[in-house]
Design a protein around this motif. Structure first.
Motif, PDB file in Angstrom:
ATOM      1  N   VAL A 158      14.206  67.446  -0.810  1.00 14.79           N
ATOM      2  CA  VAL A 158      13.903  68.898  -0.001  1.00 14.79           C
ATOM      3  C   VAL A 158      13.571  69.889  -1.109  1.00 14.79           C
ATOM      4  N   ALA A 159      12.692  70.975  -0.418  1.00 11.52           N
ATOM      5  CA  ALA A 159      11.963  72.028  -1.417  1.00 11.52           C
ATOM      6  C   ALA A 159      13.377  72.660  -1.715  1.00 11.52           C
ATOM      7  N   GLY A 160      13.581  72.831  -3.215  1.00 11.61           N
ATOM      8  CA  GLY A 160      14.449  73.536  -3.634  1.00 11.61           C
ATOM      9  C   GLY A 160      15.637  72.463  -3.975  1.00 11.61           C
ATOM     10  N   GLY A 161      15.606  71.304  -3.483  1.00 11.14           N
ATOM     11  CA  GLY A 161      16.633  70.077  -3.808  1.00 11.14           C
ATOM     12  C   GLY A 161      17.926  70.414  -3.550  1.00 11.14           C
ATOM     13  N   LEU A 162      18.881  69.344  -3.333  1.00  6.38           N
ATOM     14  CA  LEU A 162      20.208  69.406  -3.507  1.00  6.38           C
ATOM     15  C   LEU A 162      20.678  68.300  -4.288  1.00  6.38           C
ATOM     16  N   ASN A 163      21.467  68.474  -5.412  1.00  6.01           N
ATOM     17  CA  ASN A 163      21.733  67.435  -6.369  1.00  6.01           C
ATOM     18  C   ASN A 163      22.863  66.613  -6.142  1.00  6.01           C
ATOM     19  N   LEU A 164      23.635  66.912  -5.218  1.00  4.62           N
ATOM     20  CA  LEU A 164      24.539  66.093  -4.523  1.00  4.62           C
ATOM     21  C   LEU A 164      26.026  66.038  -5.374  1.00  4.62           C
ATOM     22  N   MET A 165      25.815  67.022  -6.262  1.00  8.07           N
ATOM     23  CA  MET A 165      26.885  67.355  -7.154  1.00  8.07           C
ATOM     24  C   MET A 165      28.454  67.495  -6.344  1.00  8.07           C
ATOM     25  N   ARG A 166      29.314  67.251  -6.924  1.00  6.09           N
ATOM     26  CA  ARG A 166      30.667  67.348  -6.516  1.00  6.09           C
ATOM     27  C   ARG A 166      31.352  68.393  -7.511  1.00  6.09           C
ATOM     28  N   ILE A 224      26.893  87.437 -21.243  1.00  4.36           N
ATOM     29  CA  ILE A 224      27.839  86.659 -20.378  1.00  4.36           C
ATOM     30  C   ILE A 224      26.889  85.834 -19.287  1.00  4.36           C
ATOM     31  N   ALA A 225      27.452  84.539 -18.840  1.00  2.52           N
ATOM     32  CA  ALA A 225      27.030  84.137 -17.565  1.00  2.52           C
ATOM     33  C   ALA A 225      27.778  84.146 -16.545  1.00  2.52           C
ATOM     34  N   VAL A 226      27.536  84.553 -15.428  1.00  3.36           N
ATOM     35  CA  VAL A 226      28.475  84.280 -14.015  1.00  3.36           C
ATOM     36  C   VAL A 226      27.731  83.157 -13.133  1.00  3.36           C
ATOM     37  N   LEU A 227      28.312  82.134 -12.859  1.00  2.00           N
ATOM     38  CA  LEU A 227      28.091  81.244 -12.120  1.00  2.00           C
ATOM     39  C   LEU A 227      28.957  81.171 -10.608  1.00  2.00           C
ATOM     40  N   ALA A 228      28.047  81.135  -9.601  1.00  2.00           N
ATOM     41  CA  ALA A 228      28.662  81.090  -8.396  1.00  2.00           C
ATOM     42  C   ALA A 228      27.644  80.395  -7.356  1.00  2.00           C
ATOM     43  N   PHE A 229      28.395  79.167  -6.853  1.00  2.00           N
ATOM     44  CA  PHE A 229      27.445  78.314  -5.981  1.00  2.00           C
ATOM     45  C   PHE A 229      27.952  78.129  -4.675  1.00  2.00           C
ATOM     46  N   GLY A 230      27.001  77.703  -3.794  1.00  2.00           N
ATOM     47  CA  GLY A 230      27.263  77.614  -2.420  1.00  2.00           C
ATOM     48  C   GLY A 230      27.891  76.130  -2.169  1.00  2.00           C
ATOM     49  N   PRO A 231      28.146  75.967  -1.089  1.00  2.00           N
ATOM     50  CA  PRO A 231      28.798  74.644  -0.665  1.00  2.00           C
ATOM     51  C   PRO A 231      28.381  73.572  -1.481  1.00  2.00           C
ATOM     52  N   LEU A 232      29.043  72.724  -2.253  1.00  2.00           N
ATOM     53  CA  LEU A 232      28.494  71.604  -2.898  1.00  2.00           C
ATOM     54  C   LEU A 232      28.427  70.412  -1.784  1.00  2.00           C
ATOM     55  N   PRO A 240      32.036  70.443   3.772  1.00  2.00           N
ATOM     56  CA  PRO A 240      31.633  70.465   5.497  1.00  2.00           C
ATOM     57  C   PRO A 240      30.486  70.905   5.655  1.00  2.00           C
ATOM     58  N   PHE A 241      29.742  71.856   4.911  1.00  2.00           N
ATOM     59  CA  PHE A 241      28.581  72.372   5.073  1.00  2.00           C
ATOM     60  C   PHE A 241      27.568  72.205   3.898  1.00  2.00           C
ATOM     61  N   GLY A 242      28.061  71.101   3.080  1.00  2.00           N
ATOM     62  CA  GLY A 242      27.051  70.788   2.007  1.00  2.00           C
ATOM     63  C   GLY A 242      25.687  70.413   1.907  1.00  2.00           C
ATOM     64  N   ASP A 268      24.346  80.798  -5.814  1.00  2.00           N
ATOM     65  CA  ASP A 268      24.063  79.919  -5.029  1.00  2.00           C
ATOM     66  C   ASP A 268      22.734  79.086  -5.370  1.00  2.00           C
ATOM     67  N   ALA A 269      22.568  78.881  -6.555  1.00  2.00           N
ATOM     68  CA  ALA A 269      21.562  77.946  -7.012  1.00  2.00           C
ATOM     69  C   ALA A 269      21.914  76.561  -7.791  1.00  2.00           C
ATOM     70  N   PHE A 270      23.121  76.661  -8.350  1.00  2.00           N
ATOM     71  CA  PHE A 270      23.403  75.399  -9.103  1.00  2.00           C
ATOM     72  C   PHE A 270      23.622  74.172  -8.462  1.00  2.00           C
ATOM     73  N   GLU A 271      23.882  74.218  -7.138  1.00  2.00           N
ATOM     74  CA  GLU A 271      23.985  72.958  -6.414  1.00  2.00           C
ATOM     75  C   GLU A 271      22.421  72.318  -6.032  1.00  2.00           C
TER      76      GLU A 271
END
Length: 170
Positions: free
Chosen positions: A144-152, A87-95, A99-101, A63-66
């Motif tokens: 915003v603190a922590g930012g949102l990169n608007l990534m798709r 290894i790396a494991v990536l999991a991210f929240g809604p982009l 609906p809740f990006g 939940d950080a990549f976005e």
């Protein structure tokens, strides 16, 4: 929570890293309450500049990549943090374009999906600032603190392609 859960399973040394001091403070307090000891440490750092004392066998980005300003540079940087054979494991929240990006689900009792479509960014950020985060004067989502990169999702796949990472599972 994930860092402590991993340590409780006997993984050994676990390090949680976050950019926001409030998240590190909360995590440190929980670790103290759970008597985690030296198995868990929390570090407040910018991952682009952080130089750890060691490389890691497993790197979890949950939940950080976005929130990463430059996802492509971050993927490149991750190679410096992983031990050979790791290894790396990536999991991210809604982009952002989902609906809740906008990541404001904690701010509303009634969840309205697609707020970013129904309301202007200025209106959503004004509600955020005036009602929920008065100490964060952001006027745009990346601010915003922590930012949102608007990534798709397609952007994520392109970043992975450009950096040469390969998936074992997607």
């Amino acid at each position: 929570e994930l860092t402590m859960a991993i340590a409780k399973r006997g993984v050994g040394q676990s390090t949680g890293v976050d950019y926001l001091p409030r998240n590190i403070g909360r995590a440190t307090a929980h670790a103290r309450q759970g008597a985690m000891g030296r198995d868990v440490q929390f570090v407040c750092r910018d991952l682009h500049a952080w130089v750890p004392d060691q490389k890691y066998d497993v790197l979890l980005s949950i939940d950080a990549f976005e929130h990463i300003d430059d996802p492509c540079a971050f993927l490149r940087r991750m190679t410096d943090l992983i031990a050979p054979g790791g290894i790396a494991v990536l999991a991210f929240g809604p982009l952002f374009h989902s609906p809740f990006g906008d990541h404001m689900w904690d701010f509303f009792r009634l969840q309205v999906p697609w707020r970013g479509v129904l309301f202007s960014a200025q209106a959503v950020l004004r509600v955020r600032r005036e009602c929920f985060r008065p100490t964060d004067p952001a006027n745009a989502h990346p601010q915003v603190a922590g930012g949102l990169n608007l990534m798709r999702y397609s952007d994520f796949l392109e970043h992975v392609r450009r950096t040469g990472w390969a998936f074992d599972f997607l």
